[in-house]
Design a protein around this motif. Structure first.
Motif, short mmCIF file in Angstrom:
data_model
loop_
_atom_site.label_atom_id
_atom_site.label_comp_id
_atom_site.label_asym_id
_atom_site.label_seq_id
_atom_site.Cartn_x
_atom_site.Cartn_y
_atom_site.Cartn_z
N THR A 230 -9.59 -1.10 -1.73
CA THR A 230 -9.75 -0.76 -0.51
C THR A 230 -10.81 -1.74 0.43
O THR A 230 -10.93 -1.38 1.63
CB THR A 230 -10.08 0.81 -0.39
N ALA A 231 -11.33 -2.60 -0.23
CA ALA A 231 -12.38 -3.44 0.72
C ALA A 231 -11.51 -4.30 1.44
O ALA A 231 -10.29 -4.79 0.94
CB ALA A 231 -13.15 -4.06 -0.41
N PRO A 232 -11.90 -4.56 2.79
CA PRO A 232 -11.04 -5.10 3.63
C PRO A 232 -10.76 -6.61 3.12
O PRO A 232 -9.75 -7.29 3.26
CB PRO A 232 -11.80 -5.25 4.74
N VAL A 233 -11.96 -7.08 2.56
CA VAL A 233 -11.78 -8.71 2.20
C VAL A 233 -10.52 -8.66 0.85
O VAL A 233 -10.09 -9.84 0.86
CB VAL A 233 -13.17 -9.18 1.41
N VAL A 234 -10.51 -7.75 0.15
CA VAL A 234 -9.52 -7.59 -0.73
C VAL A 234 -8.09 -7.63 -0.34
O VAL A 234 -7.26 -8.20 -0.61
CB VAL A 234 -9.90 -6.70 -2.09
N HIS B 31 -9.63 -3.36 8.30
CA HIS B 31 -10.46 -2.52 7.75
C HIS B 31 -9.50 -1.15 7.79
O HIS B 31 -9.78 -0.08 7.04
CB HIS B 31 -11.51 -2.34 8.66
N GLY B 32 -8.65 -1.27 8.79
CA GLY B 32 -7.87 0.12 8.95
C GLY B 32 -6.52 0.13 8.44
O GLY B 32 -5.62 0.89 8.50
N ARG B 33 -6.15 -1.17 7.54
CA ARG B 33 -4.64 -1.43 7.22
C ARG B 33 -4.65 -0.66 5.92
O ARG B 33 -5.67 -0.93 4.95
CB ARG B 33 -4.70 -2.96 7.07
N PRO B 34 -3.39 -0.35 5.40
CA PRO B 34 -3.13 0.22 4.00
C PRO B 34 -3.61 -0.71 3.10
O PRO B 34 -3.53 -2.01 3.42
CB PRO B 34 -1.75 0.65 3.96
N ALA B 35 -4.05 -0.44 1.84
CA ALA B 35 -4.52 -1.26 0.71
C ALA B 35 -3.58 -2.20 0.18
O ALA B 35 -3.48 -3.33 -0.04
CB ALA B 35 -5.19 -0.52 -0.18
N PHE C 133 4.94 -3.57 -0.76
CA PHE C 133 4.40 -2.55 -1.41
C PHE C 133 3.76 -1.57 -0.36
O PHE C 133 3.52 -0.24 -0.93
CB PHE C 133 3.72 -2.56 -2.68
N ILE C 134 3.60 -2.01 0.66
CA ILE C 134 2.92 -1.30 1.86
C ILE C 134 3.75 -0.05 2.16
O ILE C 134 3.02 1.01 2.86
CB ILE C 134 2.62 -2.15 2.68
N LEU D 165 1.71 8.08 4.82
CA LEU D 165 1.36 8.37 6.30
C LEU D 165 2.39 9.33 6.93
O LEU D 165 2.10 10.13 8.00
CB LEU D 165 1.02 6.90 7.10
N PHE D 166 3.58 8.81 6.73
CA PHE D 166 4.73 9.66 7.40
C PHE D 166 4.51 11.23 7.21
O PHE D 166 4.59 12.01 7.79
CB PHE D 166 5.87 8.99 7.09
#
Length: 1413
Positions: free
Chosen positions: A743-747, A1024-1028, A1033-1034, A1041-1042
């Motif tokens: 869940t880290a934004p960089v990853v 930062h707010g994007r799914p992991a 696969f997103i 979320l739905f």
């Protein structure tokens, strides 16, 4: 120019209708001849300067010349603009007026037609009318001070207007100022009031229709007994009485005009004051002494400039002596020294008169100020002038707080904060913060930051000052020229049109909020909520037109009304800061910002507001000022944040993401991004915070290569290969570490990169290798992949954690360039996909998909913005794209012009559109890069490469040729055109493009780091707010979320790392910490500025040190004092005096105020309510025993005189009902007339008094204790305070005790009976009988004469108990009495505006009761 002509036309019609001149209408020969031997009229004018009717008049024939009958008024013939020949383009105003002109007409002319602003102060300069010498230093000090006081206070200076004496000094002072000042400082209004009949060369000013301008020649050599006008005055009022050569005609009109102006009220910035007047005296003769005496008598303060000579020095040298020491012999000595040339003209009677007048002048010390150059406390004339006005104000009719309030209003109107500090905010008066609120509002509206700062220092709290009504009042009084005011009016007009109101609604704060939201951006909530209908009546209170005036009607009512209401705002300081910043009031905003708590957010919001306003500002200077101020507030935000970050990084970063309720529920970081404050966002502390957000729960120390390895070999996560920021994660379960890692934004970012490259590789493979009529499984994967991308873009569009709404979110989404690129690529892909599924358009579908692939590849650039190396380069490329776009416009002009000309010369009637485009645009464009057409010069012409008739679709049409198939077009022309085309395009335009690229590169390169750091935030926030999970696969995250949003109805929440709402206690502690560090920052700034100034001074001193040797400190001043003293002794020793030895007082010493030895009011020169003037009686001539032979018969007579009646009067006894006995024993009677037991008064007879001898009076002094709200006695300086019953007549400004003269046989005065009901008279008499007698004897009254005087009995009736029955009955009978004289209980203080003799009685009562006075 047209406007000027119109104003001249209006003036030409208005002045003759309202302003008159005076002309002699009857010529009578005078016995005196003119200098040239011509026959003159009694009026002073020769025959030819009279009207024709005046010389032939039969109406007045044979009668003596009488100015009242033979001088008549007629429309004036001299007015307009005046310019002085040879003295440049400066133009003044002038008008010739009759001596009987009403002052209101002249005042209307000056303010409405001449366009003068109403003054804050009137300075009447008087003195010597002839040239005199002043010491150079004193002259410079006087000039500088006079100009300074006029400029800083907005004063009018009034003089005699001639080019001589004191008027010349004033003119030269104004000239020096105008030469050394800028245009912005404005012109000093200098009004010369002179006599028309004494003005030399006045003929050039006569112009019946107005002189615009009239040219006046200043010729001092030929003026003779007349005088020239001073060229440095701005306005002239020339007073005409119909005579020639007679001075002093203007004095009466000048006095009336000055009095009229001083009675006017000036309203500005919420403050209303009566225009104060001050008289400044330089030098002068007998006329000047009369002017000073009249000014003092009328209550006008005077400033005497010592060292200027003659009268000014006489008064200055005796001013510090006690009045009894100012004797005739002393004045005689002073006159002999200071009037050497004219001393022999002083008769004995004249010296006595001067002594009396000087004694009266000095006695009124509260109105007299002596300016002594170089003495402590009086550095300049301007301070002396303003101090004199305040000193006089303290002793006038204003009492207690009203008096101090009046002085403060004067200081605010003058904009002299130095005077307010030194004279008003002293230990003499304790100011309550609430008392300063009205003046604070006035200072804000008038933009007087120094006063705002002073009031804050004096304890005004902005949180108490700013109320709902105050804010509305401030916005109603905004500067009409401000851009925000215009926007606010636009909102009001729109509401009027929407609601169909008959008129524009009044300003309310929700209107202000509407405009502010436009400026701050929709990301902020409304700062002022729109009131609901139920509470509108409570919030929208109609504020009446309120002004501060000296009568006491003030803004204070606004605060009294608002005091009981809880203030609606969370941060009143913020409200005041917004009000100041939207008007670009730099100094005010700076002071208010220094008081704010949420100071970083406040500074960033100010920066945003100013930047938005600057976009709409038309004036370039104003726009630049706004941008400069915006940058300054950004630097302040940076400065405070730096202080915070140095102290505590965690708390500083919490300030960035704290939800600020005061600023519309936004954050500091969001405000900085909205305002594009790159310097702030690129700050190291903010970048460290963004880096921390970027790495999520991972430590920022982990290398990127470690993260990538863990992504490939994810079991490494469970080892110590990567470390986590939170220590509790180190030993935790595998699942927790896996979740923290992925869940880290960089990853997430790098997984998305990997996913995107995979998508592009697969897409390219299908387009180039695997594009079949029937889609393969790999193509279906691409479709599925794209669907996941569409779902992600949809999620970004609808993700609304702050509740902005769909429209706002759509606006924010499409404001991003990369989102536009995404949507464009997806739409093109969908269009290609539709074509691909239709067999007939399979190939076009592949072409469209190929174009979509290009756009998808361009999207890669956004991914590279995270790189510190590539990111700035992409920014440069984006900027250069703009340069290319503008360059193409220039290039198109040359390409099209050359292409059309070439096509027209070479080819005849080409009809194929595609080949026309090729010939005009395509070939011309390729020519720039060296592909020159072979047929353009005819040398390489080949028929095989073209189609003669243009029938071959794959070949161009052949050029014009002859029968031999050789080209016939003018080769020389085409070659020249080609050379010119290549010259301008290849050399000029391409090099221009390179230069533009170079400039852009240099410009961006300087700020590349800042720009990259600023834009980096968007990428970090996105991931930062994007799914992991990465696409495709997103889709699993989207499904989750739905379910949450749509099925379970759970609202979207923003991650705490970018926006966090703190608990109240935590927020209060954080803001207090921020405020403390803001104070540190401001102190550091002040120290830095001080050090810079000191360094500059040291540098200047170092630079000039070798130029001049050290000068010993003032050794030449040492011997001056004894030399002067010796010279003075030598001079005065030749004048013998019988007076006793007098104590010498230094210029700074104050004489002890002692009780007057003799009556004073009874010797006032002008007898009250009459035109009778007393004979001047100095103190030493008051006793009857002194100078009996000389003074016995002196003085005019007033009152009826009947020898028969005098012989019947029985003095020193009861004369029927009349008691002619004196409380002071037997008085003398001479020639059947009683003599005043207190001495001479300068007037014989009984004046306006009823009886010769003593006239009995009674003065009851009714007192009670002043009490607090709880009933306890009010104290001051440990002493109890009294209240006394006073009466005020409508015709008088003074208060009086409820008593007066006793009629024969009566026990109560008539004035007392008027304020009491008849049924209460006997009870009041009983109270009198029980009262304590405090005084019985002579009263120093201005109505007293040599033969009639007033004696009174003063009885104190004190009510000790507040529940006293008699006091309650007295109050009830007072309230029901005749309402014309006002009666009330007044607090006793030494400044109470009672008549002087009543004050003395009151002081005796306070001494008797041991009360405060």
């Amino acid at each position: 120019c047209g406007h000027m002509e119109e104003s001249h036309s209006n003036l030409s019609s208005w002045i003759p209708e309202n302003i008159k001149k005076k002309e002699c209408v009857y010529f009578v020969e005078s016995s005196q001849m003119s200098d040239t031997g011509r026959v003159m009229c009694e009026c002073g004018y020769p025959r030819e300067q009279h009207l024709e009717e005046a010389t032939k008049s039969s109406v007045f024939l044979g009668k003596e010349w009488d100015p009242k009958r033979h001088i008549q008024e007629m429309p004036t013939d001299a007015f307009g603009d005046i310019s002085f020949a040879g003295l440049g383009p400066k133009v003044g105003k002038y008008v010739r007026v009759s001596a009987d002109t009403p002052p209101c007409i002249i005042y209307q002319l000056m303010t409405q037609h001449w366009g003068l602003d109403v003054p804050n102060l009137l300075i009447s300069v008087t003195g010597g009318a002839k040239n005199f010498n002043m010491m150079p230093r004193l002259k410079n000090v006087f000039r500088r001070g006079l100009v300074k006081v006029a400029q800083t206070t907005g004063a009018w200076i009034i003089t005699g207007g001639s080019h001589a004496g004191v008027m010349k000094q004033v003119g030269e002072a104004v000239r020096d100022f105008s030469m050394s000042s800028s245009c912005k400082e404005g012109e000093i209004v200098t009004i010369g009031i002179a006599t028309w009949g004494t003005v030399y060369n006045r003929g050039s000013l006569i112009c019946p229709m107005g002189g615009f301008p009239a040219e006046y020649v200043l010729d001092e050599e030929s003026q003779g007994n007349l005088s020239c006008l001073d060229s440095n005055h701005s306005h002239f009022i020339l007073v005409d009485d119909g005579t020639h050569g007679r001075y002093g005609v203007e004095i009466s009109l000048r006095t009336r005009l000055e009095k009229f102006i001083s009675e006017q009220t000036k309203v500005k910035g919420g403050v209303a004051i009566k225009i104060p007047i001050v008289c400044v005296v330089l030098e002068g003769g007998p006329g000047t002494l009369d002017t000073i005496y009249n000014a003092i008598t009328n209550g006008t303060p005077c400033v005497i400039v010592e060292g200027s000579g003659r009268v000014a020095d006489v008064i200055a040298q005796v001013a510090n002596r006690p009045v009894p020491e100012i004797t005739i012999s002393l004045i005689q000595k002073k006159l002999s020294i200071l009037f050497r040339d004219t001393y022999e003209l002083f008769t004995e009677g004249k010296i006595v008169e001067w002594t009396k007048k000087i004694q009266d002048i000095v006695r009124s010390r509260q109105l007299l100020t002596i300016f002594r150059e170089g003495k402590d406390g009086q550095q300049d004339v301007d301070v002396a002038i303003l101090q004199s006005l305040l000193k006089a104000s303290r002793n006038r009719v204003h009492f207690g707080h009203e008096n101090w309030d009046h002085q403060l209003k004067l200081a605010v109107a003058w904009n002299r904060v130095d005077i307010a500090r030194s004279e008003i905010f002293t230990d003499d008066h304790e100011w309550k913060p609430a008392d300063l609120h009205p003046v604070m509002a006035a200072a804000l509206i008038a933009n007087k930051p120094d006063f705002v700062k002073l009031f804050l220092e004096q304890g005004v709290r902005l949180k108490e000052f700013v109320t709902w009504d105050t804010l509305i009042y401030l916005y109603e009084n905004m500067a009409p020229s401000s851009l925000f005011h215009g926007k606010l009016q636009k909102v009001l007009v729109e509401e009027k049109e929407r609601s169909a109101f008959s008129k524009v609604p009044g300003i309310q704060l929700h209107h202000v909020s509407q405009v502010l939201r436009e400026l701050l951006g929709d990301s902020t909530q409304p700062l002022y909520p729109k009131p609901k209908h139920a509470e509108r009546h409570r919030l929208s209170i109609a504020v009446p037109h309120i002004k501060l005036n000296v009568q006491g009607v003030s803004l204070r009512s606004l605060y009294k009304r608002s005091a009981g209401r809880v203030t609606f705002t969370m941060d009143p300081v913020r409200d005041l800061l917004i009000w100041a910043i939207v008007q670009s009031r730099k100094e005010l905003a700076e002071i208010i910002w220094a008081q704010s708590q949420d100071c970083i957010a406040g500074a960033l919001a100010c920066s945003k507001i100013l930047k938005e306003l600057s976009k709409e500002e038309d004036d370039t200077d104003s726009m630049e000022e706004m941008l400069t101020l915006a940058e300054e507030y950004e630097h302040r935000a940076i400065g405070v944040f730096t202080e915070c970050y140095r102290k505590d990084e965690e708390r500083a970063q919490k300030l960035l993401i704290r939800v600020s309720e005061a600023w519309g529920k936004t954050t500091c970081l969001q405000l900085a991004l909205e305002a594009k404050n790159m310097n702030f966002v690129s700050h190291g502390g903010i970048q460290a915070f963004l880096t921390k957000v970027w790495w999520g729960k991972l430590c920022v120390d982990n290398g990127l290569w470690r993260v990538i390895l863990c992504m490939v070999f994810f079991p490494l996560i469970y080892t110590s290969f990567v470390t986590f920021r939170e220590k509790r994660l180190q030993p935790m379960s595998c699942l927790t570490r896996t979740r923290a890692f992925f869940t880290a934004p960089v990853v997430i970012f790098h997984l998305n990169i990997l996913s995107y490259f995979s998508f592009l590789w697969l897409f390219a493979y299908i387009l180039m290798i695997d594009f079949q009529a029937t889609p393969s499984w790999r193509e279906y994967v691409i479709y599925f992949w794209l669907f996941s991308l569409v779902c992600e873009e949809t999620r970004q569009l609808f993700y609304d954690p702050d509740g902005f709404g769909l429209l706002k979110m759509a606006s924010l989404y499409f404001s991003d360039f990369w989102n536009k690129l995404d949507v464009c690529a997806i739409l093109i892909f969908i269009a290609g996909l539709i074509c691909r599924w239709i067999p007939s358009t399979l190939y076009p579908g592949r072409i469209i998909l190929s174009l979509a692939f290009i756009i998808f590849c361009l999207r890669l650039m956004h991914i590279f913005t995270v790189s510190k190396t590539l990111g700035p380069k992409i920014i440069i490329v984006k900027r250069m794209m703009k340069d290319v776009f503008f360059f193409l416009f220039l290039l198109a002009v040359w390409v099209v012009s050359f292409g059309v000309a070439k096509q027209a010369i070479l080819i005849h009637n080409e009809e194929r559109v595609d080949w026309i485009f090729r010939g005009v645009v395509y070939h011309s464009y390729l020519t720039i890069f060296g592909q020159i057409p072979s047929y353009i010069d005819g040398v390489n012409f080949n028929l095989d490469q073209c189609s003669p008739n243009g029938t071959d679709p794959y070949k161009p049409k052949c050029p014009e040729s002859n029968k031999d198939k050789r080209p016939v077009f003018p080769e020389w022309l085409t070659v020249i055109l080609l050379c010119l085309y290549l010259l301008f395009t290849n050399i000029l335009l391409l090099n221009l493009l390179i230069a533009m690229f170079n400039y852009t590169f240099q410009q961006v390169q300087e700020h590349t780091d800042q720009i990259w750091k600023f834009q980096r935030h968007d990428l970090i926030e996105e991931y930062h707010g994007r799914p992991a999970a990465p696409p495709p696969f997103i889709l699993f995250n989207h499904l989750q979320l739905f379910v949450k949003r749509v099925l379970l109805r759970q609202p979207a929440k923003r991650h705490k790392q970018l926006k966090e709402k703190l608990e109240k206690n935590e927020e209060a502690a954080l803001l207090s910490w921020e405020t403390y560090l803001k104070e540190n920052y401001l102190q550091h700034q002040q120290c830095r500025e001080k050090q810079n100034m000191e360094q500059k001074i040291r540098d200047v001193a170092q630079r000039y040190r070798p130029l001049s040797p050290p000068v010993p400190r003032v050794p030449f001043l040492v011997p001056l004092k004894p030399v002067r003293k010796k010279a003075f002794t030598t001079t005065t020793s030749t004048f013998p005096s019988k007076a006793p030895e007098l104590k010498e007082y230094g210029s700074e010493e104050k004489p002890e105020e002692t009780t007057a030895l003799y009556h004073v009011s009874a010797r006032n020169l002008l007898y009250p309510s009459s035109s009778t003037v007393r004979f001047p009686v100095p103190d030493e001539k008051v006793p009857w025993e002194v100078g009996e032979r000389h003074c016995r018969e002196q003085g005019p007579w007033m009152g009826d005189l009947s020898l028969e009646a005098l012989s019947k009067i029985n003095y020193n006894a009861m004369d029927g009902l009349i008691n002619r006995q004196s409380f002071h024993g037997t008085y003398a009677v001479q020639n059947r007339l009683p003599l005043n037991p207190m001495g001479r008064t300068g007037l014989r007879g009984r004046g306006s008094l009823r009886f010769f001898g003593p006239n009995r009076a009674l003065h009851p002094i009714v007192t009670r204790w002043r009490r607090n709200m709880d009933g306890s006695i009010y104290r001051k300086s440990l002493k109890k305070m009294l209240e006394v019953l006073v009466v005020k007549s409508p015709v008088s400004d003074h208060w009086a005790l409820p008593g007066g003269s006793l009629e024969p046989g009566e026990s109560l005065p008539l004035k007392l009976k008027r304020v009491l009901r008849r049924e209460f008279w006997p009870q009041f008499q009983n109270l009198l009988n029980q009262g304590a007698e405090v005084y019985k004897g002579y009263v120093d009254d201005p109505r007293n004469t040599d033969n009639a005087w007033i004696e009174t009995v003063a009885i104190n009736m004190h009510f000790e108990d507040q529940s006293d029955v008699q006091m309650k009955r007295l109050n009830s009978f007072l309230q029901g009495s005749d309402p014309e004289p006002c009666v009330w209980w007044q607090l006793v203080d030494k400044r109470i505006p009672l008549y002087a003799n009543h004050k003395e009685l009151l002081q005796k009562v306070t001494a008797l009761l041991g009360a405060y006075y």
